[in-house]
Design an enzyme around this catalytic site. Structure first.
Site, PDB file in Angstrom:
ATOM      1  N   GLU A 270       0.814  -1.316  -0.084  1.00 49.31           N
ATOM      2  CA  GLU A 270       0.048  -0.092   0.018  1.00 49.31           C
ATOM      3  C   GLU A 270       0.806   1.225  -0.051  1.00 49.31           C
ATOM      4  O   GLU A 270       1.724   1.362   0.911  1.00 49.31           O
ATOM      5  CB  GLU A 270      -0.862   0.178   1.119  1.00 49.31           C
ATOM      6  N   GLU A 324     -13.924   5.574  -0.314  1.00 55.07           N
ATOM      7  CA  GLU A 324     -14.708   4.671   0.220  1.00 55.07           C
ATOM      8  C   GLU A 324     -15.545   5.312   1.679  1.00 55.07           C
ATOM      9  O   GLU A 324     -14.860   5.888   2.811  1.00 55.07           O
ATOM     10  CB  GLU A 324     -14.007   3.360   1.269  1.00 55.07           C
ATOM     11  N   LYS A 327     -15.376   4.112   5.679  1.00 51.64           N
ATOM     12  CA  LYS A 327     -14.150   4.239   6.649  1.00 51.64           C
ATOM     13  C   LYS A 327     -14.155   5.043   7.778  1.00 51.64           C
ATOM     14  O   LYS A 327     -14.442   6.234   7.599  1.00 51.64           O
ATOM     15  CB  LYS A 327     -12.990   4.304   5.731  1.00 51.64           C
ATOM     16  N   GLU A 333      -8.948   9.406   5.753  1.00 51.37           N
ATOM     17  CA  GLU A 333      -9.337   7.988   5.308  1.00 51.37           C
ATOM     18  C   GLU A 333     -10.505   7.753   4.225  1.00 51.37           C
ATOM     19  O   GLU A 333     -10.339   6.312   3.619  1.00 51.37           O
ATOM     20  CB  GLU A 333      -9.823   7.219   6.735  1.00 51.37           C
TER      21      GLU A 333
END
Length: 406
Positions: A270, A324, A327, A333
């Site tokens: 990542e 997203e 999250k 985030e």
């Protein structure tokens, strides 16, 4: 009469060169870049559409954070390599070899090889999880899962590892001083021994963004964004680093070597940059995210290695495919995605398929008018070089034919 040598096939070579500098050719055939496909959202597109998007981007590697059967089915016959994940909450149970066999039988075997599962991430950032009890389960669970894969004849096709955060290091700079935290020394030695025995890579989740956010006055923004900068030199190895990601990876390599496992490959599972953040999340802007990820893409196109392992291309999985919305945590985030859930671009980093994908109203251009003019002039020069060389090759062919006839 002895036949004259055939002229050098200049046309195909020049065509390849022209494609390599054009937007249409920038991502073709990249083998060292993957994408993280998270699913913590209530508005994400169906897996079938996600697979189509990934393929349209010419990406051949992806990583998911579970073994969602709908996703595994959607990736069947796509040709995209997929890393799947055992959730942290399942680690304790999967230390039991029999339960590991059941898990592999249910979550891996029915989909393989149609779905090209290339790796199993046993947990994610477990050694730095708030639940410290999880650390003791990682290696036994990996051993059990690998044993189950071996029983089914899948161990040669599917690697077993566990991604770590950079917080496993006690020292990360200079890279040559890289060392693991003392409280992790025992379990880390077991972990590395397992990876070596099965020839699996060490996966690291590395985010220069966090280092910059915590110390924006002490860390150069250009250094963390891969922009041109004077960089830094490791005082012990004299290796020059022009970006933080490579320095972080080399710090991991040195830490691994200190425990006697220097031959292990290190891959970045990542890395990314948020396009939006809270007031105290310095640097979390759309412009910085676009610059960081575009520059990272360019490095991956070049198949670069780190200064310590310059001859070994560094495999990187970019985080993430989508924003997203579910999250938890700070605003950043929920804003790492290259795409919005409706499949429009958050910003354009230069992936070939994005040229035909509509962008959001907030997407930005990283190319100034001057640089666009330079690019157009450069491509014009290449075009006329092509015309000239085409004429030259025709001349050579005619001359050869005339000579053969005489």
């Amino acid at each position: 009469m002895e036949r004259s040598a055939s002229p050098i096939p200049l046309i195909p070579l020049l065509l390849l060169f022209f494609l390599s500098i054009s937007d249409l050719g920038v991502i073709r055939g990249i083998g060292s870049l993957g994408i993280n496909y998270g699913q913590v959202g209530n508005n994400l597109p169906p897996p079938e559409k996600v697979v189509s998007l990934i393929k349209a981007l010419s990406l051949t590697k992806a990583r998911i954070y579970d073994t969602n059967p709908d996703v595994l089915t959607a990736f069947a016959n796509s040709g995209v390599e997929l890393i799947v994940t055992v959730e942290n909450a399942m680690l304790a149970a999967l230390t039991d070899p029999q339960k590991a066999v059941q898990w592999v039988s249910a979550h891996i075997k029915p989909y393989f090889p149609a779905t090209k599962i290339s790796g199993i991430a046993v947990g994610n950032e477990v050694f730095t999880d708030e639940d410290v009890s999880l650390s003791s389960y990682v290696v036994p669970a990996m051993v059990s899962i690998h044993g189950a894969l071996s029983q089914m004849g899948l161990d040669s096709s599917i690697q077993v590892s566990s991604p770590n955060s950079l917080a496993v290091l006690a020292v990360s700079f200079p890279p040559s001083a890289g060392s693991f935290r003392s409280d992790l020394a025992g379990v880390m030695s077991q972990f590395l021994s397992f990876l070596q025995s099965v020839r699996a890579p060490f996966w690291i989740n590395a985010y220069p963004y966090f280092a910059y956010k915590d110390d924006p006055n002490g860390i150069s923004l250009d250094y963390v964004l891969f922009n041109p900068n004077q960089g830094t030199v490791d005082p012990y190895t004299k290796l020059h680093y022009d970006n933080m990601l490579y320095a972080q990876v080399d710090a991991i390599i040195f830490a691994i070597s200190r425990l006697g496992y220097g031959g292990l490959e290190v891959k970045v599972s990542e890395t990314g940059w948020p396009s939006k953040g809270d007031a105290d999340e310095i640097g979390a802007t759309m412009y910085n995210a676009a610059v960081h990820n575009r520059n990272l893409l360019r490095r991956q196109v070049m198949n670069e290695g780190t200064p310590l392992r310059s001859n070994v291309r560094l495999e990187v999985y970019m985080f993430a495919l989508f924003n997203e919305d579910l999250k938890p945590g700070p605003t950043s985030e929920r804003n790492y995605g290259l795409f919005q859930p409706n499949c429009t671009m958050t910003y354009n980093i230069g992936l070939s398929a994005l040229l035909s994908t509509p962008s959001t109203s907030s997407s930005i251009s990283l190319t100034s008018s001057a640089s666009k003019m330079r690019k157009e002039g450069y491509q014009s020069l290449v075009y006329w070089m092509f015309v000239y060389l085409l004429a030259f090759q025709v001349f050579i062919v005619r001359r050869r034919v005339s000579r053969d006839l005489s």
